[in-house]
Design an enzyme around this catalytic site. Structure first.
Site, PDB file in Angstrom:
ATOM      1  N   HIS A  32       0.848  -1.190   0.000  1.00  0.00           N
ATOM      2  CA  HIS A  32       0.000   0.000   0.000  1.00  0.00           C
ATOM      3  C   HIS A  32       0.889   1.247   0.000  1.00  0.00           C
ATOM      4  CE1 HIS A  32      -3.369  -2.594   0.665  1.00  0.00           C
ATOM      5  NE2 HIS A  32      -2.959  -2.960   1.874  1.00  0.00           N
ATOM      6  N   THR A  33       0.271   2.369  -0.293  1.00  0.00           N
ATOM      7  CA  THR A  33       1.015   3.629  -0.309  1.00  0.00           C
ATOM      8  C   THR A  33       1.581   3.909   1.079  1.00  0.00           C
ATOM      9  OG1 THR A  33      -0.463   4.497  -2.005  1.00  0.00           O
ATOM     10  CG2 THR A  33       0.864   6.092  -0.794  1.00  0.00           C
TER      11      THR A  33
END
Length: 260
Positions: A32-33
């Protein structure tokens, strides 16, 4: 290439063999970011007698690059509330779609009640908390301005952890360090909200946006400002910092071609 509409762009199976998508598969972990890429900076808001005023500049920065200069970070909900976004622009767009779907559902519902600003804050805080619990947070810090269920002016914030906080005047990003002291000086705690007019609030926000433009490297001299009252939401998208000139720098010792 095969030009049949259902498989445009694919090599012909009778010549090159069937398409093998196995190279797209990976056994690595889902990621994920971990840090935002394109971001907006400060959102500043203040309560006044009869409503709330909120402002945010229109710059979206790609790291230290002033990449996009016309990003509107104030979102109007049901002509009664405004959400101001700081942080990641793509996550802002995702939340904006969530709010738009809620707005449509509320307008077509049969109960006849619309969500107020306090309801929106509760919803957004739950969304933020759910996403951070999944280790996939929305990298935003938002201000929600409008009215609560009793018709009183409402201003509160929610961050990427789902934490909420309310105050008569608030700011996100660098504005928490530069704009809030200005608002505290103009509107001290002992000054009741009933003594603060709409013009006082708008003038204070204009002063804050000017200071942020001079002092925050991720800010811009163009900004949006919204005023929420019982009559609805008035938004001005193309406001500009007044008297924004760097001419005063020429009088600073050591600046430019000056000699010591």
């Amino acid at each position: 290439m095969n030009h049949l509409p259902e498989i445009w762009g694919r090599p012909r199976n009778d010549i090159y063999g069937s398409y093998n998508p196995s190279y797209l598969k990976t056994s690595g972990p889902i990621t994920h970011t971990s840090s935002p890429t394109v971001t907006g900076t400060s959102v500043v808001a203040v309560k006044f007698n009869g409503g709330v005023a909120i402002a945010a500049d229109k710059l979206a920065s790609y790291g230290s690059l002033a990449r996009f200069t016309d990003v509107k970070r104030l979102r109007v909900f049901a002509n009664s509330s405004v959400v101001g976004f700081g942080g990641d622009v793509s996550d802002m767009q995702y939340i904006d779609r969530l709010l738009e779907s809620i707005d449509i559902r509320e307008h077509y519902s049969t109960h006849g009640n619309m969500l107020n600003a306090k309801n929106l804050l509760t919803y957004l805080s739950k969304v933020f908390y759910k996403r951070r619990s999944q280790f996939n947070p929305l990298w935003n810090h938002v201000l929600v301005a409008g009215f609560d269920g009793n018709g009183a002016p409402f201003l509160s914030s929610a961050d990427l952890l789902g934490n909420t906080f309310s105050a008569p005047h608030m700011a996100t990003g660098f504005g928490a360090h530069l704009a809030v002291p200005i608002l505290r000086r103009l509107f001290p705690e002992e000054r009741p909200i009933e003594d603060i007019t709409k013009d006082n609030a708008v003038a204070a926000l204009q002063e804050c946006m000017k200071v942020l433009f001079y002092r925050d490297a991720r800010s811009l001299d163009e900004y949006s400002i919204a005023v929420i009252t019982k009559d609805g939401v008035e938004v001005k998208e193309d406001e500009k910092v007044q008297a924004q000139s760097w001419a005063f720098a020429e009088a600073i010792r050591g600046y430019g071609a000056q000699t010591a």
